[in-house]
Design a protein around this motif. Structure first.
Motif, short mmCIF file in Angstrom:
data_model
loop_
_atom_site.label_atom_id
_atom_site.label_comp_id
_atom_site.label_asym_id
_atom_site.label_seq_id
_atom_site.Cartn_x
_atom_site.Cartn_y
_atom_site.Cartn_z
N VAL A 88 0.72 -1.22 -0.10
CA VAL A 88 0.06 -0.07 -0.04
C VAL A 88 0.75 1.10 0.14
CG1 VAL A 88 -2.22 1.32 0.90
CG2 VAL A 88 -1.62 -1.10 1.55
N VAL A 93 -2.84 6.21 0.86
CA VAL A 93 -3.21 6.24 2.82
C VAL A 93 -4.13 7.76 2.40
CG1 VAL A 93 -2.35 7.50 4.90
CG2 VAL A 93 -2.01 5.11 3.72
N TRP A 121 0.57 6.59 7.82
CA TRP A 121 -0.70 6.92 8.62
C TRP A 121 -1.89 8.56 8.02
CZ3 TRP A 121 3.37 9.26 11.93
CH2 TRP A 121 2.93 10.41 12.00
N THR A 146 -0.95 1.85 8.24
CA THR A 146 -0.60 0.75 7.55
C THR A 146 0.84 0.61 7.77
OG1 THR A 146 -0.49 -0.57 5.27
CG2 THR A 146 0.02 1.78 4.92
N THR A 154 -2.58 -3.54 6.86
CA THR A 154 -3.56 -1.48 6.73
C THR A 154 -4.72 -2.11 7.70
OG1 THR A 154 -2.90 -2.22 3.91
CG2 THR A 154 -4.66 -0.72 4.99
N HIS A 184 -1.93 -7.60 4.36
CA HIS A 184 -1.07 -7.23 2.86
C HIS A 184 -1.18 -8.49 1.75
CE1 HIS A 184 0.59 -3.79 4.31
NE2 HIS A 184 0.50 -3.95 5.49
N PHE A 188 -5.49 -3.64 -1.20
CA PHE A 188 -6.05 -3.06 -0.26
C PHE A 188 -7.33 -1.61 -1.48
CE2 PHE A 188 -6.59 1.68 0.64
CZ PHE A 188 -6.88 1.36 1.90
#
Length: 335
Positions: A88, A93, A121, A146, A154, A184, A188
């Motif tokens: 990710v 994010v 984050w 994540t 995540t 993971h 995602f």
């Protein structure tokens, strides 16, 4: 000691950890990415290894089952993971919040990078807010975090912040965590996570109802001391037993470790009036006050190697576990 936070940004008031670059409110995500140090990508490379040979010529082999993840901006290695590991990206994010901030009234408040890029984050205010007994205000937030080293799935997690002291607490209803976690090993899917969160976020009213019940539950000094002692007491494995395969398994001991004396006394004094907001009607001599003493202790007072370590623990580590246990034990007082 080197900082675990690479970079970080925040809007509004200084966050409880006191770290980061201040941004004006309502900035575009691209500005957040720059200020929070999230404007880079995670790149992948096969694992190569050197092979010694009699001719002293350089030879390299490839281990096909794993890959190296590294930063695109500095080429710094972040981790070695399985080829099945689904990355990710930092910008993903932030992008998670684009429609939430543009259409649903969310306000991005903090974002950043931990451990040189291994964790990252973003945290946004949801617009939910409740005042317990009129003046103890609690705001609702949504945290998405994540990792790229396998230390954290995540996670999209509804959480709260108590305004008077910036204590954080994850929303849980009926003793169950309401976080949405994506391994993971899976790709995602932001839209799918938001659909699942629709249920979790709707638990706000139920959660705050339970907090109001805690604020109504008066607590004696004996109950308060027992609450803190139970929370800080752990069991230690001392004995072992053999399994059919010959492995030695630890058997939990019934003998408790002596509670952390410093932490115990600190919790008592914070609950007794020295904690921020401890004198508010909702907290004074109540189960809500017990819980607030623990969350403030974890976020602000608990011993840590650095502020960054405290943040990591309070959101993702044993500090978060301690707060969850404190919530469960407080709710047992009103069951």
């Amino acid at each position: 000691m080197a900082h675990l936070i690479e970079t970080m940004a925040y809007a509004g008031q200084t966050p409880w950890h006191g770290l980061g670059e201040h941004l004006p409110e309502h900035q575009p995500l691209e500005v957040w990415a720059q200020a929070a140090g999230m404007n880079w990508q995670i790149q992948e490379s096969p694992v190569h290894y050197s092979i010694d040979n009699p001719l002293n010529a350089s030879m390299f082999g490839t281990f096909d089952e794993q890959k190296v993840l590294y930063r695109s901006d500095t080429n710094t290695a972040l981790s070695v993971v399985s080829n099945r590991y689904q990355v990710v990206q930092p910008m993903e994010v932030l992008e998670f919040y684009r429609d939430l901030t543009e259409q649903a009234g969310f306000e991005l408040e903090t974002a950043g990078v931990l451990k040189g890029g291994r964790k990252f984050w973003a945290l946004a205010k949801t617009g939910h807010s409740t005042a317990l007994k009129g003046n103890d205000v609690v705001n609702g937030y949504l945290l998405l975090a994540t990792s790229c080293d396998g230390s954290l799935a995540t996670v999209a997690m509804p959480t709260t912040v108590r305004v008077v002291c910036n204590n954080t607490l994850s929303i849980a209803v009926n003793n169950r965590e309401n976080a949405v976690k994506v391994s993971h090993r899976s790709v995602f899917d932001a839209d799918a996570v938001k659909k699942r969160l629709g249920v979790a976020v709707s638990h706000w009213d139920q959660f705050m109802y339970e907090m109001k019940v805690l604020s109504e539950r008066k607590v004696s000094t004996k109950e308060a001391n027992a609450y803190f002692e139970t929370l800080l007491t752990q069991t230690t494995p001392q004995n072992t037993e053999s399994t059919p395969s010959g492995l030695r398994l630890l058997k939990p001991s019934s003998t408790p470790i002596i509670p952390n004396e410093r932490g115990y006394k600190k919790l008592q004094t914070m609950y007794g009036g020295q904690g921020r907001g401890a004198e508010l009607t909702a907290a004074k001599n109540t189960a809500w006050g017990l819980l607030c003493a623990v969350t403030e202790f974890v976020d602000h007072e608990r011993q840590a190697r650095s502020t960054e370590n405290r943040l990591d623990s309070a959101w993702f580590g044993n500090g978060a576990q301690m707060k969850q246990q404190a919530l469960e034990k407080a709710l047992q007082l009103v069951a």
